[in-house]
Scaffold this motif. Structure first.
Motif, mmCIF file in Angstrom:
data_model
loop_
_atom_site.group_PDB
_atom_site.id
_atom_site.type_symbol
_atom_site.label_atom_id
_atom_site.label_comp_id
_atom_site.label_asym_id
_atom_site.label_seq_id
_atom_site.Cartn_x
_atom_site.Cartn_y
_atom_site.Cartn_z
ATOM 1 N N ARG A 147 0.805 -1.237 0.000
ATOM 2 C CA ARG A 147 0.000 0.000 0.000
ATOM 3 C C ARG A 147 0.830 1.276 0.000
ATOM 4 O O ARG A 147 0.575 2.193 -0.756
ATOM 5 C CB ARG A 147 -0.955 0.011 1.190
ATOM 6 C CG ARG A 147 -1.873 1.224 1.197
ATOM 7 C CD ARG A 147 -2.710 1.277 2.450
ATOM 8 N NE ARG A 147 -1.932 1.371 3.669
ATOM 9 C CZ ARG A 147 -1.429 2.500 4.156
ATOM 10 N NH1 ARG A 147 -1.610 3.638 3.531
ATOM 11 N NH2 ARG A 147 -0.733 2.496 5.272
ATOM 12 N N ARG A 148 1.831 1.346 0.807
ATOM 13 C CA ARG A 148 2.633 2.582 0.900
ATOM 14 C C ARG A 148 3.419 2.881 -0.367
ATOM 15 O O ARG A 148 3.892 3.990 -0.560
ATOM 16 C CB ARG A 148 3.579 2.514 2.089
ATOM 17 C CG ARG A 148 2.840 2.586 3.396
ATOM 18 C CD ARG A 148 3.796 2.466 4.566
ATOM 19 N NE ARG A 148 3.127 2.943 5.743
ATOM 20 C CZ ARG A 148 3.554 3.965 6.463
ATOM 21 N NH1 ARG A 148 4.653 4.585 6.159
ATOM 22 N NH2 ARG A 148 2.881 4.339 7.524
ATOM 23 N N GLU B 79 -0.975 7.731 -4.640
ATOM 24 C CA GLU B 79 -1.842 8.320 -3.612
ATOM 25 C C GLU B 79 -3.314 8.066 -3.892
ATOM 26 O O GLU B 79 -4.086 7.768 -2.976
ATOM 27 C CB GLU B 79 -1.584 9.827 -3.501
ATOM 28 C CG GLU B 79 -2.383 10.479 -2.398
ATOM 29 C CD GLU B 79 -2.087 11.971 -2.263
ATOM 30 O OE1 GLU B 79 -2.838 12.631 -1.531
ATOM 31 O OE2 GLU B 79 -1.129 12.467 -2.892
ATOM 32 N N CYS C 172 -4.168 4.648 -2.764
ATOM 33 C CA CYS C 172 -4.189 4.603 -1.297
ATOM 34 C C CYS C 172 -5.463 5.242 -0.749
ATOM 35 O O CYS C 172 -6.035 4.752 0.224
ATOM 36 C CB CYS C 172 -2.958 5.293 -0.722
ATOM 37 S SG CYS C 172 -1.429 4.398 -1.039
ATOM 38 N N ASN C 173 -5.911 6.316 -1.377
ATOM 39 C CA ASN C 173 -7.151 6.971 -0.937
ATOM 40 C C ASN C 173 -8.352 6.043 -1.091
ATOM 41 O O ASN C 173 -9.243 6.017 -0.238
ATOM 42 C CB ASN C 173 -7.366 8.271 -1.700
ATOM 43 C CG ASN C 173 -6.369 9.337 -1.314
ATOM 44 O OD1 ASN C 173 -5.756 9.280 -0.245
ATOM 45 N ND2 ASN C 173 -6.174 10.306 -2.187
ATOM 46 N N TYR D 286 -8.212 2.764 -0.940
ATOM 47 C CA TYR D 286 -8.019 1.795 0.141
ATOM 48 C C TYR D 286 -8.539 2.369 1.468
ATOM 49 O O TYR D 286 -9.231 1.681 2.225
ATOM 50 C CB TYR D 286 -6.537 1.432 0.245
ATOM 51 C CG TYR D 286 -6.158 0.682 1.484
ATOM 52 C CD1 TYR D 286 -6.296 -0.700 1.561
ATOM 53 C CD2 TYR D 286 -5.638 1.347 2.599
ATOM 54 C CE1 TYR D 286 -5.943 -1.395 2.699
ATOM 55 C CE2 TYR D 286 -5.279 0.660 3.744
ATOM 56 C CZ TYR D 286 -5.438 -0.707 3.786
ATOM 57 O OH TYR D 286 -5.081 -1.384 4.935
#
Length: 179
Positions: free
Chosen positions: A94-95, A99, A102-103, A105
């Motif tokens: 994930r990291r 972005e 990730c948002n 997620y």
């Protein structure tokens, strides 16, 4: 194509799976992937959104507003089992993802947290579970699940760690928070 991408990402990693491999597994040309998704990031977002829709739909199907916290957590695990290889890769990688991915997620985790908080608040008011801040109820649960998933190769090298340990994990967690 999304089904194939979920499988490929779960087997080979989200970051390391080229769109060409997804196209080959889907038996379409590489250009077909980009006809549906203008960028690899768009494909990733679509895959994660589909995963999120399915797991939250599973929670909605299995849980109603009168469900116990145990039932909500059980539904959460059942939903994760269906996508365990993909979800494992998602939480590990994930990291490293864009972005926007990730948002997406984070929105999925927020929905799951919402369901857990409704059941937990009800049981805190009833006095069946300890008065614990709601964010700790969720974070402790997700931390336990993520620990087992990310270390599945140690706990269950030949299969699903969630299938093998779901009952133990649920009972242990409930014992931690029950009065």
């Amino acid at each position: 194509m999304i089904e194939i991408a979920i499988k490929q990402f779960g087997e080979n990693g989200i970051i390391t799976t080229p769109t060409a491999d997804i196209a080959k597994a889907a038996k379409v040309s590489h250009g077909t992937v980009f006809a549906h998704f203008s960028t690899q990031e768009e494909l990733l977002i679509s895959v994660i959104e589909e995963f999120g829709n399915r797991i939250t739909q599973r929670l909605h199907e299995l849980v109603d507003t009168n469900s116990s916290l145990f039932e909500v957590l059980e539904a959460h695990i059942e939903g994760l089992i269906e996508f365990e290889p993909f979800y494992t890769r998602l939480i590990i990688e994930r990291r490293l993802l864009p972005e926007s991915v990730c948002n997406t997620y984070i929105m999925i985790q927020s929905t799951i947290s919402f369901h857990i908080s409704i059941a937990a608040e009800k049981e805190i008011k009833q006095g069946t579970i300890r008065k614990v801040p709601i964010h700790l109820i969720y974070n402790t649960w997700i931390g336990l699940i993520h620990y087992y998933i990310t270390n599945g190769d140690l706990f269950s090298p030949n299969g699903s760690v969630l299938k093998q340990y779901r009952h133990e994990l649920l009972q242990h967690y409930i014992n931690l928070i029950t009065k």
